[in-house]
Enzyme design. Structure first.
Site, PDB file in Angstrom:
ATOM      1  N   CYS A 128       0.810  -1.225   0.000  1.00  0.00           N
ATOM      2  CA  CYS A 128       0.000   0.000   0.000  1.00  0.00           C
ATOM      3  C   CYS A 128       0.838   1.268   0.000  1.00  0.00           C
ATOM      4  CB  CYS A 128      -0.980  -0.012   1.176  1.00  0.00           C
ATOM      5  SG  CYS A 128      -0.202   0.015   2.822  1.00  0.00           S
ATOM      6  N   SER A 129       1.793   1.365   0.915  1.00  0.00           N
ATOM      7  CA  SER A 129       2.594   2.587   1.006  1.00  0.00           C
ATOM      8  C   SER A 129       3.604   2.692  -0.125  1.00  0.00           C
ATOM      9  CB  SER A 129       3.310   2.649   2.362  1.00  0.00           C
ATOM     10  OG  SER A 129       4.083   1.482   2.576  1.00  0.00           O
ATOM     11  N   HIS A 182      -2.322   0.994   6.934  1.00  0.00           N
ATOM     12  CA  HIS A 182      -2.732   0.956   5.524  1.00  0.00           C
ATOM     13  C   HIS A 182      -2.970   2.376   5.018  1.00  0.00           C
ATOM     14  CE1 HIS A 182      -4.120  -1.104   1.936  1.00  0.00           C
ATOM     15  NE2 HIS A 182      -5.227  -0.371   1.925  1.00  0.00           N
ATOM     16  N   HIS A 194      -6.056   1.896  -3.843  1.00  0.00           N
ATOM     17  CA  HIS A 194      -5.017   1.397  -2.933  1.00  0.00           C
ATOM     18  C   HIS A 194      -4.586  -0.001  -3.340  1.00  0.00           C
ATOM     19  CE1 HIS A 194      -8.082  -0.934  -0.332  1.00  0.00           C
ATOM     20  NE2 HIS A 194      -8.762  -0.383  -1.317  1.00  0.00           N
TER      21      HIS A 194
END
Length: 227
Positions: A128-129, A182, A194
């Site tokens: 996600c990041s 998240h 995402h």
């Protein structure tokens, strides 16, 4: 025979008073003149932050389209798998339609780049990041590597005042012992994009209801919207 090399010197001048360009020779004799008509150039007059923001919007639009195509591809594959299973159970041979056959060929490329990989930071696979960091870095906005660190950047935004490009943060795994686990990017109209999981890949989800609405922690704005 001797050859002479002749050099002609031209002088170029510009008058700010009347926007006049003139070309004269070394004796000052006028060769050509031209009056320029000023016109606005949106690109040159635009602030860098405005351009970057629009570029991010365009990037998000492309990513949104890819995510929707990838989801359609996954749903199509599931439907075909069910139809094959039904046909097999009935003792029949499944025949794929020409439309489905063509669609599956088109779908193949949409599974690439939509892949979730823990710790991934490239189109070969994202977490996600890593996905958020990658998209913003393409537009010269450097964000930290983890969702928790990213949640400390920019300015806080109320969930009722979200704008496209805002970062949304969630607590999806309390076992990790940190407040944020998240992150996604708001697309507008109550949706965000995402890198969700290994199974789902990069998807679009609602923020105003469902699983992620219950896990929502905060929102941050890392680029200022245009006035």
């Amino acid at each position: 025979m001797h050859k002479k090399l002749l050099f002609t010197i031209f002088l170029l001048t510009f008058s700010h008073a009347n926007n006049l360009f003139t070309i004269t020779d070394h004796n000052g004799h006028l060769i050509q003149s031209k009056k320029l008509v000023h016109c606005e150039n949106d690109c040159l007059n635009q602030k860098e932050t405005e351009y970057s923001l629009q570029a991010i919007y365009d990037e998000l639009h492309r990513e949104e389209n890819l995510a929707r195509r990838a989801e359609a591809a996954r749903q199509r594959a599931k439907r075909i798998a069910r139809e094959i299973a039904v046909a097999k159970k009935a003792g029949k041979t499944y025949h794929m339609s020409a439309v489905d056959r063509q669609k599956l060929l088109e779908d193949a490329k949409f599974f690439k780049g939509g892949k979730y990989v823990w710790g991934g930071t490239s189109p070969k696979g994202f977490d996600c990041s890593g996905y958020v960091q990658y998209l913003y870095k393409k537009h010269n906005i450097n964000l930290p590597r983890t969702a928790w660190a990213q949640s400390k950047k920019g300015e806080p935004v109320n969930i009722h005042n979200l704008q496209k490009g805002d970062l949304l943060f969630f607590l999806t795994d309390k076992k990790r012992g940190i407040p944020v686990t998240h992150v996604g990017i708001y697309l507008g109209n109550g949706k965000f994009i995402h890198a969700a999981s290994r199974k789902k890949g990069i998807i679009i989800s609602p923020i105003d209801h469902g699983y992620y609405a219950q896990k929502f922690v905060s929102a941050r704005r890392v680029v200022a919207p245009r006035g």
